[in-house]
Design an enzyme around this catalytic site. Sequence first.
Site, mmCIF file in Angstrom:
data_model
loop_
_atom_site.group_PDB
_atom_site.id
_atom_site.type_symbol
_atom_site.label_atom_id
_atom_site.label_comp_id
_atom_site.label_asym_id
_atom_site.label_seq_id
_atom_site.Cartn_x
_atom_site.Cartn_y
_atom_site.Cartn_z
ATOM 1 N N PHE A 33 50.320 72.370 11.910
ATOM 2 C CA PHE A 33 48.877 73.044 11.682
ATOM 3 C C PHE A 33 48.818 74.449 12.169
ATOM 4 C CE2 PHE A 33 45.024 73.665 14.956
ATOM 5 C CZ PHE A 33 44.410 74.181 14.071
ATOM 6 N N ILE A 34 49.361 74.651 13.389
ATOM 7 C CA ILE A 34 49.521 76.147 13.888
ATOM 8 C C ILE A 34 50.700 76.786 13.215
ATOM 9 C CG2 ILE A 34 50.029 77.633 15.919
ATOM 10 C CD1 ILE A 34 48.530 75.499 17.761
ATOM 11 N N TYR A 43 53.420 65.363 28.377
ATOM 12 C CA TYR A 43 53.538 66.415 27.694
ATOM 13 C C TYR A 43 53.524 67.809 28.382
ATOM 14 C CZ TYR A 43 51.149 69.652 24.432
ATOM 15 O OH TYR A 43 50.752 70.976 23.611
ATOM 16 N N LYS A 82 56.469 70.871 28.818
ATOM 17 C CA LYS A 82 55.899 72.165 28.526
ATOM 18 C C LYS A 82 56.307 73.214 29.623
ATOM 19 C CE LYS A 82 54.483 72.279 24.322
ATOM 20 N NZ LYS A 82 54.683 73.003 23.265
ATOM 21 N N ILE A 136 34.266 57.923 18.116
ATOM 22 C CA ILE A 136 34.588 57.345 19.601
ATOM 23 C C ILE A 136 35.025 58.305 20.642
ATOM 24 C CG2 ILE A 136 36.369 55.745 20.675
ATOM 25 C CD1 ILE A 136 36.216 54.151 18.195
ATOM 26 N N ILE A 137 34.244 58.074 21.713
ATOM 27 C CA ILE A 137 34.589 59.160 22.856
ATOM 28 C C ILE A 137 35.124 58.319 23.815
ATOM 29 C CG2 ILE A 137 33.156 60.523 24.620
ATOM 30 C CD1 ILE A 137 31.275 61.144 22.581
ATOM 31 N N PHE A 138 36.197 58.832 24.567
ATOM 32 C CA PHE A 138 36.860 58.419 25.649
ATOM 33 C C PHE A 138 35.974 58.855 26.879
ATOM 34 C CE2 PHE A 138 40.439 58.556 22.749
ATOM 35 C CZ PHE A 138 40.985 57.000 22.771
HETATM 36 N N1 LIG Z 1 46.757 72.061 18.574
HETATM 37 C C1 LIG Z 1 46.329 72.563 20.056
HETATM 38 O O1 LIG Z 1 45.401 72.570 20.299
HETATM 39 C C2 LIG Z 1 47.358 73.148 20.593
HETATM 40 C C3 LIG Z 1 47.076 73.405 22.133
HETATM 41 C C4 LIG Z 1 48.080 74.020 23.031
HETATM 42 C C5 LIG Z 1 49.295 74.348 22.681
HETATM 43 N N2 LIG Z 1 49.844 73.709 21.192
HETATM 44 C C6 LIG Z 1 51.153 73.807 20.739
HETATM 45 O O2 LIG Z 1 51.220 74.421 19.557
HETATM 46 C C7 LIG Z 1 52.327 73.852 18.781
HETATM 47 C C8 LIG Z 1 51.799 73.648 17.679
HETATM 48 O O3 LIG Z 1 50.875 72.396 17.700
HETATM 49 P P1 LIG Z 1 50.123 71.951 16.216
HETATM 50 O O4 LIG Z 1 48.834 71.625 16.779
HETATM 51 O O5 LIG Z 1 50.244 72.750 15.248
HETATM 52 O O6 LIG Z 1 51.055 70.546 16.302
HETATM 53 P P2 LIG Z 1 51.573 69.873 14.702
HETATM 54 O O7 LIG Z 1 51.759 68.613 15.117
HETATM 55 O O8 LIG Z 1 50.433 70.190 13.578
HETATM 56 O O9 LIG Z 1 52.627 70.592 14.467
HETATM 57 C C9 LIG Z 1 54.061 70.352 14.878
HETATM 58 C C10 LIG Z 1 55.049 70.569 13.708
HETATM 59 O O10 LIG Z 1 56.130 70.170 14.597
HETATM 60 C C11 LIG Z 1 57.190 69.498 13.861
HETATM 61 N N3 LIG Z 1 58.078 68.653 14.466
HETATM 62 C C12 LIG Z 1 57.928 67.664 15.385
HETATM 63 N N4 LIG Z 1 58.996 67.234 15.975
HETATM 64 C C13 LIG Z 1 59.989 67.950 15.509
HETATM 65 C C14 LIG Z 1 61.352 67.969 15.621
HETATM 66 N N5 LIG Z 1 62.062 67.159 16.544
HETATM 67 N N6 LIG Z 1 62.146 68.976 14.894
HETATM 68 C C15 LIG Z 1 61.681 69.824 13.936
HETATM 69 N N7 LIG Z 1 60.210 69.874 13.883
HETATM 70 C C16 LIG Z 1 59.391 68.969 14.571
HETATM 71 C C17 LIG Z 1 56.073 68.468 12.916
HETATM 72 O O11 LIG Z 1 56.604 67.808 11.859
HETATM 73 C C18 LIG Z 1 55.112 69.417 12.868
HETATM 74 O O12 LIG Z 1 55.289 70.043 11.555
HETATM 75 C C19 LIG Z 1 52.671 72.761 19.783
HETATM 76 O O13 LIG Z 1 53.931 73.199 20.292
HETATM 77 C C20 LIG Z 1 51.839 72.406 20.712
HETATM 78 O O14 LIG Z 1 52.186 71.944 21.797
HETATM 79 C C21 LIG Z 1 48.771 73.177 20.518
#
Ligand SMILES: NC(=O)c1ccc[n+]([C@@H]2O[C@H](COP(=O)([O-])OP(=O)(O)OC[C@H]3O[C@@H](n4cnc5c(N)ncnc54)[C@H](O)[C@@H]3O)[C@@H](O)[C@H]2O)c1
Length: 338
Positions: free
Chosen positions: A15-16, A145, A149, A204-206
């Site tokens: 996503f990000i 998690y 981090k 669904i809400i936790f």
């Molecule tokens: N989305 C949020 O609200 C949020 C909030 C705080 C921090 N983050 C951090 O931002 C980052 C991205 O989050 P996101 O929401 O885009 O998650 P996401 O699950 O959409 O993306 C994670 C990507 O990492 C890849 N991945 C997972 N394991 C892997 C591995 N072993 N090797 C290579 N690729 C791997 C997945 O295939 C996926 O494409 C993460 O580090 C997450 O902890 C996200």
Amino acid sequence: MKFLDKVLVTGGCGFIGSHLVNYLANKGKKVVVLDNFAGGKANLKYIEKDAKIIRGSIESRNACRKALKGVDTVFHIAAHAAEGQSVFVPIFNAKTNLIGSITLLTEAINSRIEDFVFTSTIAVYGRPKKLPVNEEHPLQPEDPYGITKKAFEDYLRVYYELGRIKPYIVRFFNVFGPRQRLDDPYRGVVPIFINRIMQNKPPIIFGDGLQKRAFTYITDIIEPLYKIVGKKKLINNPINIGNTEVWSVKRLAETIIKKMGANLKPEFVPRRKSDVKVIYADITKAKKLLNYKPRVTINEGLDYTIEWALREGPKKFKYMDYFEIEKLAHSAYKKKQL
Ligand SMILES: NC(=O)c1ccc[n+]([C@@H]2O[C@H](COP(=O)([O-])OP(=O)(O)OC[C@H]3O[C@@H](n4cnc5c(N)ncnc54)[C@H](O)[C@@H]3O)[C@@H](O)[C@H]2O)c1
């Protein structure tokens, strides 16, 4: 040493990550993506033209070496990013988020790469002692998690002190928007609610729904990831990035129902024990050092996200048929209730 010429985005298919890849490509950067597609391939179509894509895991030294060739800056985005799920898959969580991150860091140092951006999380703070939480707040994560981090932030500090890396640590909170997985039942309350409502099922809400978060629209976190690189004051100096508008999960569910014109009411199930009730962050430091300002309101962000989700259509939730500590999995997951 040059930076931001050729960059690696781990997790660039997520996503990000996929939004960041597009942003960097638009700036004319050469982009390499390392992703094992654990999160699916749905976003491949958005990044194919913008990056060289390597399928592989950050847990593999070889894959990391290959992906780091000629790169001067790393954006380490890949993770298994499901807080609630990490409680019952702690080994899997640690392999991806800690061992994978250390493997990437090791090979980045061996490749003499210095600039290393890491997407950390508000989960490193745990239960807030006061609100909003600023970066000086004690770090006492409530789930595996957050622990991994936090641990990786410590690894970055140690190798920074050894003169080997310039870490930029960005702590995000509750990001939502287009391209977030609609089929993941474990994380992303916004897409889960939207996906349920598209199937005419109640969200669904936790717990009681009075847990509160500062939901942040995706475009408000991408630019700071880029702008931070090269900022001397932010090397090894973690920074909160996200929205300051705080909503309860109940308000979120009711608003999405209304926006989607559904005749539904949220359904309540027992709370998840590791969930923090209310947390949101102080972004004064980001305002001062990055001139940061979130621009999209939660209401606007929901409109954009719903519009995208309706185009994608409803998706079947994909459950992991795998528990390491089954007793700690919420009954909603065991019953595949979502
Ligand atoms: N989305 C949020 O609200 C949020 C909030 C705080 C921090 N983050 C951090 O931002 C980052 C991205 O989050 P996101 O929401 O885009 O998650 P996401 O699950 O959409 O993306 C994670 C990507 O990492 C890849 N991945 C997972 N394991 C892997 C591995 N072993 N090797 C290579 N690729 C791997 C997945 O295939 C996926 O494409 C993460 O580090 C997450 O902890 C996200």
